[in-house]
Design an enzyme around this catalytic site. Structure first.
Site, PDB file in Angstrom:
ATOM      1  N   ASP A  22       0.879  -1.165   0.000  1.00 54.45           N
ATOM      2  CA  ASP A  22       0.000   0.000   0.000  1.00 54.45           C
ATOM      3  C   ASP A  22       0.924   1.224   0.000  1.00 54.45           C
ATOM      4  OD1 ASP A  22      -2.421   1.602   0.466  1.00 54.45           O
ATOM      5  OD2 ASP A  22      -1.578   1.875   2.465  1.00 54.45           O
ATOM      6  N   ASP A  24      -0.087   5.146   1.052  1.00 56.71           N
ATOM      7  CA  ASP A  24      -0.305   6.122   2.122  1.00 56.71           C
ATOM      8  C   ASP A  24      -0.405   5.442   3.488  1.00 56.71           C
ATOM      9  OD1 ASP A  24      -0.614   8.523   0.399  1.00 56.71           O
ATOM     10  OD2 ASP A  24      -2.327   7.392  -0.365  1.00 56.71           O
TER      11      ASP A  24
END
Length: 364
Positions: A22, A24
Site C-alpha cells: 500500500d 499512504d
C-alpha cells in the site's frame, strides 16, 4: 536483532515470490504532510472540523467514498465531485512534503536488489499515486506494477487491486505478500487469498487477528520469516537509518508542551529503541539512547524518553535539545527506557556508545 510482532501462520502455505505495498500510511507519511488541509478547507465554508468524527478516520477508502461522507457530515453546499475538485489542489501542494516512513526506502531497495518483484496498490487514483511518488527518487522505477483504484472494478476492501497487481507481476495470488496499514487493505488481502503484514496506525488497531503478522514499524520487518532474502545492513547490533530529526525536548527528557512538539512530528510507525546525537548548545553534542513508545493514555499516543550517555553533570535541565536519531536497535517491547531495569539499560547504553563511534554514525 529483535522483532516485536504477532504471528499467525506466516510460514504456512505457498512460498512468497512477490510483495505488494500500500502507499499512504505504509510507505509514505501522507497524513502528517497533509494535516490541517481539511480544517482549512472547511473553515472557508464556516464549518469546524469535528475531531470525534476524524477519530473514525476514513483510512483506506477511495477518494469518492471519503468525499461523499464529508459532504454529508458537514452539510457542504456541493456534490462529492465538486468537493474533490476544490480540495485536491490543496493536497497536491502538500504531497511534496510527505516523507518516506521509517524503513520504507530500505525495504524497497532491498527487495529490488534481490530480484523480488514488488508492486504498489493503493485506493488513491493512479494520477495521485504518480504525483506522490514522483518526489521520491527511484520509487517509480522500482515497482513492477503500480495500480490505483480507478484502474479496477472496485478498490479495497475488494480484492481486485491486489489480484491485478499479482497478474501484472506474473505471480499467483497465493505467492504474494501484502504490506498494509489499514483495515480495508488487510481485508482486501484476505479476500485475494494473499498473506498480509499489517503495520497499523493507532486508528487501525482492528487489523489484529486478520493479518498474518502485525508490526509497529517497517524497521521490524524480517524478510527471512517469509523465505525472502534477509537484510544485510546491520552494523553489529545497530541498524543505520535515514536520520529522524526531533526538537522540543528538554535535557531532562521532558516534552515541550506545544502543538508542534517532538511527538506530533513523529509518525505512529516511529516506535522503537534508537541511538543518535543531541545538540544541547552551539558546540556540544552528546550520544543518546532514545525510546519511543506507544502510550494510549495520552492524547499524542506516544511517549519519548531520552537518555544522555556520558553527559556532563553541568547541563541545565531547562536547556532544549536538537535531536538526530541515526540508528535503530530494536523493536518496541511495551516498556519505557528507564533506570528501573538497570542491567538492560546499561546493555543498550553500551551498544549506543560502540555504534556511535563507528564512521557510519559519527559522520551524521
Amino acid at each position: 536483532m529483535s522483532c516485536c510482532c504477532e504471528f499467525n501462520g506466516c510460514n504456512e502455505g505457498a512460498k512468497v515470490l512477490a510483495v505488494i505495498f500500500d502507499l499512504d500510511g505504509t510507505l509514505l507519511d501522507s497524513e502528517r504532510a497533509t494535516r490541517g488541509v481539511l480544517n482549512e478547507f472547511l473553515a472557508r465554508y464556516g464549518k469546524e472540523l469535528d475531531m470525534e468524527k476524524e477519530e473514525k478516520k476514513r483510512l483506506g477508502m477511495t477518494q469518492k467514498e471519503s468525499a461523499a461522507i464529508l459532504v454529508k457530515d458537514y452539510e457542504l453546499p456541493f456534490t462529492a465531485d465538486q468537493f474533490i475538485k476544490e480540495i485536491t489542489p490543496l493536497y497536491r501542494e502538500r504531497w511534496a512534503k510527505a516523507k518516506a516512513l521509517p524503513g520504507a526506502n530500505r525495504i524497497i531497495k532491498h527487495l529490488q536488489k534481490n530480484g523480488v518483484p514488488i508492486a504498489l496498490a493503493s485506493n488513491s487514483l493512479r494520477e495521485y499515486i504518480d504525483a506522490k511518488i514522483s518526489y521520491h527518487k527511484g520509487w517509480k522505477e522500482s515497482f513492477s506494477a503500480i495500480l490505483g483504484s480507478d484502474q479496477v472494478i472496485s478498490g479495497k476492501p475488494s480484492p481486485y487491486l491486489f489480484e491485478e497487481a499479482a497478474k501484472k507481476m506474473g505471480v499467483d495470488a497465493v505467492n504474494c505478500l501484502v504490506i498494509e496499514d489499514s483495515l480495508v487493505g488487510v481485508k482486501a488481502a484476505n479476500a485475494a487469498k494473499m498473506k498480509v503484514v499489517a503495520i497499523p496506525s493507532r486508528r487501525e488497531a482492528d487489523c489484529h487477528g486478520l493479518a498474518n503478522v502485525v508490526l509497529h514499524s517497517l524497521l521490524e520487518f524480517q524478510p527471512e520469516l517469509w523465505a525472502l532474502p534477509p537484510f544485510d545492513d546491520w552494523l553489529d547490533n545497530t541498524l543505520p537509518i535515514e536520520p529522524i530529526h526531533l526538537s522540543g525536548l528538554y535535557v531532562s527528557g521532558c516534552l515541550q508542551e506545544a502543538t508542534d512538539n517532538a511527538i506530533l512530528a513523529l509518525p505512529d510507525q516511529a516506535v522503537g529503541l534508537y541511538i543518535g546525537w543531541a545538540k544541547v548548545d552551539t558546540d556540544r553534542n552528546f550520544k543518546i539512547l532514545v525510546s519511543i513508545n506507544l502510550d494510549f493514555s495520552c492524547v499524542s499516543y506516544k511517549k519519548i524518553h531520552v537518555c544522555l550517555i556520558d553527559a556532563n553533570s553541568d547541563l541545565d535541565d531547562k536547556q532544549k535539545m536538537q535531536i538526530n536519531l541515526v540508528g535503530y536497535i530494536r523493536a518496541w517491547d511495551n516498556k519505557e527506557l528507564t533506570s528501573k531495569d538497570l542491567e538492560k539499560l546499561e546493555e543498550y547504553k553500551s551498544i549506543a556508545r560502540a555504534s556511535l563511534d563507528l564512521p557510519s554514525f559519527t559522520c551524521l
